[in-house]
Design an enzyme around this catalytic site. Structure first.
Site, PDB file in Angstrom:
ATOM      1  N   LEU A  62      27.633  58.103 -49.384  1.00  0.00           N
ATOM      2  CA  LEU A  62      27.232  56.814 -48.858  1.00  0.00           C
ATOM      3  C   LEU A  62      27.195  56.503 -47.406  1.00  0.00           C
ATOM      4  CD1 LEU A  62      29.675  55.034 -51.435  1.00  0.00           C
ATOM      5  CD2 LEU A  62      27.520  55.864 -51.961  1.00  0.00           C
ATOM      6  N   TRP A  76      27.671  53.321 -44.245  1.00  0.00           N
ATOM      7  CA  TRP A  76      28.867  52.427 -43.712  1.00  0.00           C
ATOM      8  C   TRP A  76      28.304  50.999 -43.778  1.00  0.00           C
ATOM      9  CZ3 TRP A  76      26.578  50.178 -39.374  1.00  0.00           C
ATOM     10  CH2 TRP A  76      25.618  51.082 -38.805  1.00  0.00           C
ATOM     11  N   LYS A 116      31.581  60.168 -51.932  1.00  0.00           N
ATOM     12  CA  LYS A 116      32.054  60.374 -50.615  1.00  0.00           C
ATOM     13  C   LYS A 116      31.491  59.009 -49.723  1.00  0.00           C
ATOM     14  CE  LYS A 116      31.216  62.251 -46.051  1.00  0.00           C
ATOM     15  NZ  LYS A 116      31.439  60.854 -45.767  1.00  0.00           N
ATOM     16  N   SER A 169      21.073  58.230 -42.715  1.00  0.00           N
ATOM     17  CA  SER A 169      19.600  58.368 -41.902  1.00  0.00           C
ATOM     18  C   SER A 169      18.871  59.189 -42.303  1.00  0.00           C
ATOM     19  CB  SER A 169      20.214  58.640 -40.624  1.00  0.00           C
ATOM     20  OG  SER A 169      21.096  59.933 -40.809  1.00  0.00           O
ATOM     21  N   TYR A 189      20.280  71.796 -47.642  1.00  0.00           N
ATOM     22  CA  TYR A 189      21.629  72.337 -48.338  1.00  0.00           C
ATOM     23  C   TYR A 189      21.038  72.642 -49.849  1.00  0.00           C
ATOM     24  CZ  TYR A 189      24.228  69.702 -44.776  1.00  0.00           C
ATOM     25  OH  TYR A 189      24.689  69.149 -43.705  1.00  0.00           O
ATOM     26  N   GLU A 238      17.694  57.893 -49.817  1.00  0.00           N
ATOM     27  CA  GLU A 238      17.382  56.629 -49.451  1.00  0.00           C
ATOM     28  C   GLU A 238      17.695  56.404 -48.081  1.00  0.00           C
ATOM     29  OE1 GLU A 238      15.959  54.194 -51.487  1.00  0.00           O
ATOM     30  OE2 GLU A 238      16.514  55.137 -53.662  1.00  0.00           O
ATOM     31  N   CYS A 239      16.895  56.610 -47.273  1.00  0.00           N
ATOM     32  CA  CYS A 239      17.058  56.609 -45.681  1.00  0.00           C
ATOM     33  C   CYS A 239      16.483  55.615 -44.876  1.00  0.00           C
ATOM     34  CB  CYS A 239      16.202  57.819 -45.306  1.00  0.00           C
ATOM     35  SG  CYS A 239      16.817  59.437 -46.096  1.00  0.00           S
ATOM     36  N   CYS A 266      19.302  48.730 -43.565  1.00  0.00           N
ATOM     37  CA  CYS A 266      18.176  49.777 -43.658  1.00  0.00           C
ATOM     38  C   CYS A 266      16.652  48.969 -43.802  1.00  0.00           C
ATOM     39  CB  CYS A 266      18.027  50.683 -44.736  1.00  0.00           C
ATOM     40  SG  CYS A 266      18.331  49.903 -46.409  1.00  0.00           S
ATOM     41  N   LYS A 321      24.222  53.310 -28.542  1.00  0.00           N
ATOM     42  CA  LYS A 321      22.801  53.788 -28.662  1.00  0.00           C
ATOM     43  C   LYS A 321      22.039  52.473 -28.820  1.00  0.00           C
ATOM     44  CE  LYS A 321      20.135  54.635 -33.077  1.00  0.00           C
ATOM     45  NZ  LYS A 321      20.071  54.900 -34.269  1.00  0.00           N
ATOM     46  N   GLU A 342      14.065  53.428 -35.508  1.00  0.00           N
ATOM     47  CA  GLU A 342      15.157  52.648 -36.237  1.00  0.00           C
ATOM     48  C   GLU A 342      16.183  52.294 -34.849  1.00  0.00           C
ATOM     49  OE1 GLU A 342      17.574  54.108 -39.508  1.00  0.00           O
ATOM     50  OE2 GLU A 342      17.263  52.364 -40.408  1.00  0.00           O
TER      51      GLU A 342
END
Ligand code: NAD
Length: 493
Positions: free
Chosen positions: A161, A163, A187, A241, A251, A263-264, A297, A347, A396
């Site tokens: 997940l 934040w 997580k 992200s 992975y 879901e980015c 997002c 940033k 973004e």
């Protein structure tokens, strides 16, 4: 017992909040990480510093529970009763959960109470109610066979997940995955684990078997990667992200080829045509651009406006934006809290500096409130004269910077689609022919017309292009993505 938001704020001030790992019959190490609030950068508690061994332990109980059938083997009606009890408990404790997200992420308490928690609760009820209404199919085989198309839970699901909407993102992933009968390992983001811990505690209280739902807190590079690479996890549903989403594909490729749902990020356009109703559009445009400090997002971070109405629209936006109060998110009158952490604040600040350098000009906001709390408070800021080559148009930011660009004739759609993201878009026009045409031309997973919306629990949410693929959150589509389709073919001799 119900806990008030004031009690949560007090525990946060005393540094007493806690989110540990919750894995059946497993203690693990006692390593922990500090968790700070972006409100004033003080320590509000601790979270478990999970690791790959914790992931192994959670996968082992998840697999055993799945094989034993003590969750997936329940009748849908029995599973529904447990899910409904969980939804009721979350509803009962919504004020506590809202306050945890407020102090953990710096989200305005009013939004946590009035937007995040109602959506979270609705998600739990909706999947509880959906789970005993899902049917398979019978294939048109004729008399010689009976072909059944059935949907079965996949097995062990990893949910990783972000934040920005801690309780809501937990609900979007965990409610459908668990309702479908899977064993789930969740997580949360290391910055915001507190509400997830409380929701898993409530799940156990409702009767969800501990082996069917584990929580592992900690860092992405440790826990997230171990989940991504585990050979006995069947599917990972990831929100975060695009950069980390890419890693999950790697992975998977390097381990057991588990299914990956991504879901980015996004860089969503808001297009305003010359025939739009500007007064009706203004609150929607601002909400799309600045809701949740733009740590969203689907944030409508590019405003693409017809040149003939540019100045009129800008004047209205600037006037309405003056009502958006920046400050302590625990204050119920505040709409803009701090950025979630220092690195993220830096940033966003660097985008302000670069955009000015590249020739964009600030027409509203732009001020950094270093005198407030942590100092990571940025006013909602509107940049005019943004061109497609600029970083602000393409990347973004995830902070309160709205990029305004103009168009003269037909290039609005090309500008809107000039991004490698495709999560969401909105556009404003009163011409029905244009509405029907443009809705099809914009390349995004959710296109809203004459308003900003991500849809609701009944509609699937997810992106095109590099905003993600592999599945959707929300709707029956989310339920189905946590099942696999099997054909049972019975031959009639
Ligand atoms: P992130 O990618 O940094 O982190 C997301 C999760 O991945 C966290 O739990 C983190 O611990 C974990 N992670 C980080 N590094 C990892 C690694 N190397 N290996 C494995 N796991 C790792 O994202 P974020 O900063 O938490 O959230 C912001 C991003 O999420 C934005 O890009 C936003 O657009 C996106 N987002 C998308 C949606 C959507 O529905 N499309 C919704 C919310 C947020």
């Amino acid at each position: 017992m119900k806990v008030t938001k004031e009690a949560v704020f007090e525990r946060a001030r005393s540094g007493l909040l806690w989110a540990g790992n919750l894995i059946e019959n497993y203690q693990g190490s006692n390593e922990k990480l500090e968790t700070r609030t972006p409100i004033d950068d003080s320590i509000i508690g601790f979270i478990a510093d999970g690791d790959a061994q914790d992931v192994d332990a959670a996968v082992s109980v998840a697999r055993k529970t799945f094989s034993d059938g003590c969750w997936q083997g329940l009748s849908p009606q029995e599973r529904k009763q447990v899910m409904l009890r969980w939804a009721q408990l979350i509803e009962l404790h919504q004020e506590e959960l809202a306050a945890l997200d407020c102090v953990d992420a710096g989200k305005p308490i009013t939004e946590c109470l009035n937007t995040d928690m109602p959506a979270t609760i609705e998600t739990f009820y909706w999947y509880a109610e959906a789970l005993d209404k899902m049917f398979g199919k019978v294939a048109p085989t004729g008399h010689q066979a009976l072909g059944l198309i059935v949907h079965e839970p996949i097995g062990v699901v990893g949910a990783v997940l972000p934040w920005n909407f801690p309780a809501q993102m937990f609900a979007w992933k965990v409610a459908p995955a668990l309702a479908a009968g899977n064993s789930v390992i969740v997580k949360p983001a290391e910055l915001t684990s507190l509400s997830a811990y409380r929701m898993v505690e409530l799940a156990y209280e409702a009767g969800v078997p501990k082996g069917a739902l584990s929580l592992i807190c900690g860092l992405g590079e440790k826990v997230g990667e171990a989940i991504g690479r585990h050979r006995d996890i069947d599917i990972v549903s990831f929100t975060g992200s695009t950069e980390v989403g890419r890693l999950f594909l790697k992975y998977s490729a390097e381990s057991n080829l588990k299914e990956i749902v991504l879901e980015c990020g996004g860089k969503s356009p808001q297009v305003v045509f010359e025939d739009a109703d500007l007064d009706a559009a203004v609150p929607h445009i601002l909400s799309a651009a600045f809701w949740n400090m733009s740590e969203n997002c689907s944030c409508g971070s590019r405003l693409i406006v017809h040149e003939s109405i540019r100045q009129k629209l800008l004047d209205k936006l600037v006037a309405a934006l003056a009502e958006w109060k920046v400050g302590d998110p625990m204050d119920e009158t505040v709409s803009i809290g701090p950025m979630v952490e220092k690195a993220h604040f830096e940033k966003v600040k660097s985008f302000i500096d670069l955009s000015v350098k590249q020739g964009a000009n600030i027409v509203a906001g732009g001020k950094i409130h270093s005198e407030m709390g942590s100092g990571w408070y940025i006013e909602p800021t509107i940049f005019d004269n943004v061109t497609p080559e600029m970083s602000l148009f393409q990347n973004e930011v995830f902070g309160p910077l709205l990029a305004v660009s103009t168009f003269a004739t037909e290039e609005a759609i090309a500008l809107a689609n000039n991004t490698h993201y495709g999560l969401a878009a909105s556009f404003y026009s009163q011409n029905i022919h244009r509405v029907m045409k443009v809705a099809r031309q914009i390349n995004a997973g959710t296109v809203s017309v004459n308003g900003f919306s991500e849809g609701n629990i009944t509609t699937p949410f997810g992106g095109f292009k590099q905003s993600g693929f592999g599945g959707k959150d929300n709707g029956l589509e989310a339920f189905e993505q946590y099942t696999q389709t099997k054909v049972i073919w019975m031959i009639n001799h």
